[in-house]
Write an enzyme that holds these catalytic residues in place. Structure first.
Site, short mmCIF file in Angstrom:
data_model
loop_
_atom_site.label_atom_id
_atom_site.label_comp_id
_atom_site.label_asym_id
_atom_site.label_seq_id
_atom_site.Cartn_x
_atom_site.Cartn_y
_atom_site.Cartn_z
N HIS A 31 0.83 -1.21 0.00
CA HIS A 31 0.00 0.00 0.00
C HIS A 31 0.87 1.26 0.00
O HIS A 31 0.46 2.30 0.47
CB HIS A 31 -0.98 0.00 1.18
CG HIS A 31 -2.03 -1.06 1.05
ND1 HIS A 31 -3.20 -0.86 0.34
CD2 HIS A 31 -2.08 -2.32 1.50
CE1 HIS A 31 -3.92 -1.98 0.39
NE2 HIS A 31 -3.26 -2.89 1.08
N THR A 32 2.07 1.14 -0.51
CA THR A 32 2.93 2.32 -0.66
C THR A 32 2.94 2.82 -2.10
O THR A 32 3.26 3.97 -2.34
CB THR A 32 4.39 1.99 -0.26
OG1 THR A 32 4.77 0.77 -0.91
CG2 THR A 32 4.54 1.84 1.24
N GLY A 119 -6.35 -14.26 -8.08
CA GLY A 119 -6.95 -13.75 -6.85
C GLY A 119 -6.20 -14.15 -5.60
O GLY A 119 -6.75 -14.12 -4.50
N ALA A 120 -4.92 -14.53 -5.73
CA ALA A 120 -4.14 -14.99 -4.58
C ALA A 120 -3.13 -13.94 -4.13
O ALA A 120 -2.21 -14.24 -3.38
CB ALA A 120 -3.43 -16.30 -4.92
N GLY A 121 -3.30 -12.72 -4.62
CA GLY A 121 -2.36 -11.66 -4.26
C GLY A 121 -1.02 -11.81 -4.97
O GLY A 121 -0.03 -11.22 -4.57
N SER A 124 -1.97 -12.11 -10.88
CA SER A 124 -2.31 -12.75 -12.15
C SER A 124 -2.85 -11.74 -13.15
O SER A 124 -2.68 -11.89 -14.36
CB SER A 124 -3.35 -13.85 -11.92
OG SER A 124 -4.60 -13.31 -11.52
N GLU A 157 -5.67 -1.23 -16.40
CA GLU A 157 -6.39 -1.77 -15.22
C GLU A 157 -7.18 -0.66 -14.51
O GLU A 157 -8.30 -0.87 -14.07
CB GLU A 157 -5.40 -2.46 -14.27
CG GLU A 157 -6.12 -3.15 -13.11
CD GLU A 157 -5.40 -4.36 -12.52
OE1 GLU A 157 -4.46 -4.89 -13.15
OE2 GLU A 157 -5.78 -4.76 -11.42
N ASP A 169 2.61 -3.85 -9.49
CA ASP A 169 2.43 -5.17 -10.11
C ASP A 169 2.92 -5.17 -11.55
O ASP A 169 3.60 -6.10 -12.00
CB ASP A 169 0.95 -5.58 -10.09
CG ASP A 169 0.42 -5.71 -8.68
OD1 ASP A 169 1.23 -5.64 -7.73
OD2 ASP A 169 -0.81 -5.88 -8.52
P1 ADP Z 1 -4.61 -11.06 -8.68
O1 ADP Z 1 -4.06 -10.09 -9.69
O2 ADP Z 1 -4.07 -10.83 -7.31
O3 ADP Z 1 -4.46 -12.48 -9.08
P2 ADP Z 1 -7.06 -9.76 -9.40
O4 ADP Z 1 -8.40 -9.78 -8.78
O5 ADP Z 1 -6.37 -8.47 -9.55
O6 ADP Z 1 -6.17 -10.79 -8.56
O7 ADP Z 1 -7.12 -10.40 -10.85
C1 ADP Z 1 -7.71 -11.66 -11.03
C2 ADP Z 1 -8.55 -11.62 -12.29
O8 ADP Z 1 -7.69 -11.52 -13.43
C3 ADP Z 1 -9.33 -12.91 -12.52
O9 ADP Z 1 -10.56 -12.86 -11.84
C4 ADP Z 1 -9.51 -12.88 -14.03
O10 ADP Z 1 -10.56 -12.02 -14.40
C5 ADP Z 1 -8.22 -12.25 -14.51
N1 ADP Z 1 -7.25 -13.31 -14.86
C6 ADP Z 1 -6.06 -13.55 -14.29
N2 ADP Z 1 -5.42 -14.58 -14.90
C7 ADP Z 1 -6.22 -14.99 -15.89
C8 ADP Z 1 -6.16 -16.01 -16.90
N3 ADP Z 1 -5.11 -16.85 -16.98
N4 ADP Z 1 -7.17 -16.13 -17.76
C9 ADP Z 1 -8.23 -15.30 -17.69
N5 ADP Z 1 -8.36 -14.34 -16.77
C10 ADP Z 1 -7.39 -14.18 -15.87
MG MG Z 2 -4.33 -7.97 -9.63
#
Ligand code: ADP
Ligand code: MG
Length: 379
Positions: A31-32, A119-121, A124, A157, A169
């Site tokens: 959060h920085t 969604g694991a921080g 992705s 984003e 990120d």
């Molecule tokens: P994080 O970035 O921490 O994993 P976010 O909530 O920011 O969590 O992003 C997750 C979202 O990104 C997923 O719900 C999906 O919409 C999208 N996403 C991530 N990886 C993929 C993938 N391989 N294929 C399709 N969508 C993806």
């Molecule tokens: Mg994310």
């Protein structure tokens, strides 16, 4: 059926390629990034891969192995924020942001396959944004620098997907290097690569995915960000980054009670990042442990973004002999990192699993993080 056919047309088959962009864990500096501060992420070996085939028309065809089974077909000239649903928003957002930036781009067939847990921080979302940005940059000879690619992905984003994330990120996914952490000043994006030779130090960095994501994550993030911005405005500062630790007590006296813990976290966290980067630079990896654990306490007690699962994982890891542990990412679930002596790694992992079982939580998933490369063309 894969939407990316084998090159069979005269459009530009030789230019079809495969790119990869990684997820990340942040060692310290949570959060920085939206306070113009410091962060210290490493890229993970887990990455999004995209096979991208340029098209002669203006159609963007998107498919993800981790999507919903649909091939999404879009007209790149008709892309607008709010106009795309679900997972396809992320890759479409990047093409929109490139178009908005005035880049000469065309259509493409994009096939995504990622092993970054969602969604694991572990970011992705940035991985799929950055892999598309890197592919377009190469395919259309856009000549964008890595920092410009990260900015494009962040804008995508923020403005298209609607998530008010900072730049960490995307910078980690684009700029990180194998065997190194990225010490990043998010104000001007100046970056220093600092070595992280975990193996040489007899250490391991465990990532423990708690597999929980609490619903309040999105709304809370925006509220916290707004709180930080209000505090810096009340203090007459461009950003909370401009508040140094020596001026913190006087500054806190000028703020309403509800903003004080937020400011305390951001100021102390920036100091922790600078301290951690200096220790890595000197090769004192072991000394990082206590910084991680105090960073977690700050996120739990001051910023209020930890949750029972991440608190339990940190506590169990430290009790089992980890040198230090903290939640990583935005909070309200997600993953915890633990710095452990290599020979303690199985004990620490088992201790966290046992604690979760006893608390009747979903079993966590643990793996070892190896500092890996940022976005690149692989085929
Ligand atoms: P994080 O970035 O921490 O994993 P976010 O909530 O920011 O969590 O992003 C997750 C979202 O990104 C997923 O719900 C999906 O919409 C999208 N996403 C991530 N990886 C993929 C993938 N391989 N294929 C399709 N969508 C993806
Ligand atoms: Mg994310």
């Amino acid at each position: 059926m894969s939407p990316v056919r084998t090159p069979d047309s005269a459009t530009a088959p030789a230019r079809t390629g495969v790119w990869a962009a990684p997820g990340r864990v942040n060692l310290i500096g949570e959060h920085t990034d939206y306070n113009d501060g410091f962060v210290l992420p490493i890229a993970l070996p887990q990455a999004a891969r995209a096979t991208v085939r340029p098209r002669a028309d203006r159609t963007l065809r998107l498919y993800s192995e981790q999507g919903d089974g649909r091939t999404v077909e879009l007209d790149i000239d008709a892309l607008s924020p709010g106009g795309v649903d679900g997972w396809a928003r992320y890759p479409a957002a990047v093409v929109w942001a490139l178009r908005e930036a005035g880049c000469a781009i065309g259509g493409a067939d994009v096939h995504i396959d990622s092993d970054v847990p969602t969604g694991a921080g572990l970011s992705s979302s940035a991985a799929i944004e950055c892999v598309v940005a890197a592919a377009y940059n190469d395919l259309h000879d856009l000549g964008l620098t890595r920092k410009e690619l990260a900015r494009i992905a962040q804008r995508a984003e923020n403005a298209f997907v609607g998530v008010p994330c900072g730049i960490m990120d995307q910078m980690a996914s684009v700029c990180a290097r194998q065997g190194e952490a990225l010490f990043l000043d998010t104000r001007d994006l100046s970056a220093r690569h600092v070595p992280v030779d975990l193996e040489g130090a007899g250490l391991r960095l465990l990532v423990i995915d708690t597999q929980v994501k609490h619903d309040l994550a999105d709304g809370e993030y925006a509220k916290l960000r707004a709180g930080c911005e209000r505090a810096s405005a009340l203090l007459g500062l461009p950003a909370l980054r401009d508040l140094t630790p020596d001026r913190l007590p006087a500054a806190l006296d000028r703020l309403p009670a509800e903003l004080r813990p937020l400011v305390r976290h951001v100021v102390s966290e920036n100091a922790r990042v600078e301290q951690a980067a200096a220790l890595l630079h000197e090769g004192y990896l072991h000394a990082l442990g206590p910084i991680l654990t105090s960073g977690h306490a700050s996120l739990r007690d001051d910023f209020g973004v930890s949750c029972p699962e991440t608190d339990l994982a940190v506590e169990a890891a430290v009790d089992a002999g980890a040198l230090g542990a903290r939640m990583t990412g935005g909070g309200f679930g997600g993953s915890v990192i633990a710095l452990v002596a290599a020979d303690r790694a199985p004990t620490v992992t088992t201790a966290v699993e046992t604690a979760f079982r006893q608390a009747a939580y979903t079993a966590p998933r643990a793996f070892t993080a190896v500092p890996s490369s940022g976005a690149r063309r692989i085929v």
